[in-house]
Design a protein around this motif. Sequence first.
Motif: not given
Length: 253
Positions: A92, A96, A100
Amino acid sequence: MTDHSDAPLIDGDVEANLEKQQAADNESQRNKKVLARQVARYLIQNPTFFAENIELLETIQFPRESGKTVSLMTHQTNLLRERNIEMRQRLDQLLQNARHNDEMFSHSRRLVLELLEARTVAEAGDALLKSFREDFGVEVTALTLFGPLPGSAGKLGQVRTSARANAEGSIGSILRNGRTVCGTLRPSENAYLFGKQADQVASAAVVPLADQLGILAVGSSDPNHYRSSLGTLFLSYIGEVLERLLPRLLEKS
């Protein structure tokens, strides 16, 4: 009269018995350690032992922090479950970070293209401030060019100008450092860099532009937002773009 002549002998027998019991306990502990090493050596030399005696696995017990014991099967299941949770958390985090980075690349690409399309310093400044505010969530942005800038009066829009001597007096240490600086600045430095918005800035990142061209500064009301350990790759990259673009636009002014 009571005869106490046997008392010392009784105490001596008790002490002797205690010493024998202690010696026996010590010997038992040594035997257990020797036996444990022998069992471990045997299992290392016979790695298929439990595969051939699968029923023994359910009899093996492992202590837990709660004080209870669980079977080897249950222990392995719990261990695999914990590792699975840890791996999902890592995955995860990687996802992320990837999202980003994709957003940063997309916003950076759009900003650079808009800067390259700018025909004046004012247009470049407007594009920079708008992108930093809307795409990157920067609270306060200030781009200051060192003067004098012949023929540019009234043509710089939101881009500020300042004499180099004034900059040396206010942010000389930052200019001499020559590298991007992050952290909490002195009130006088904030006042020079951000002007009327200085009281909104609790931490900042400052990029000196090469060849005494000027300085790019971004600020936040959060004192921990621009920490000294914050990565400065993106800001330094935008600074390099401005170093190549602004001199050409200033020549056209």
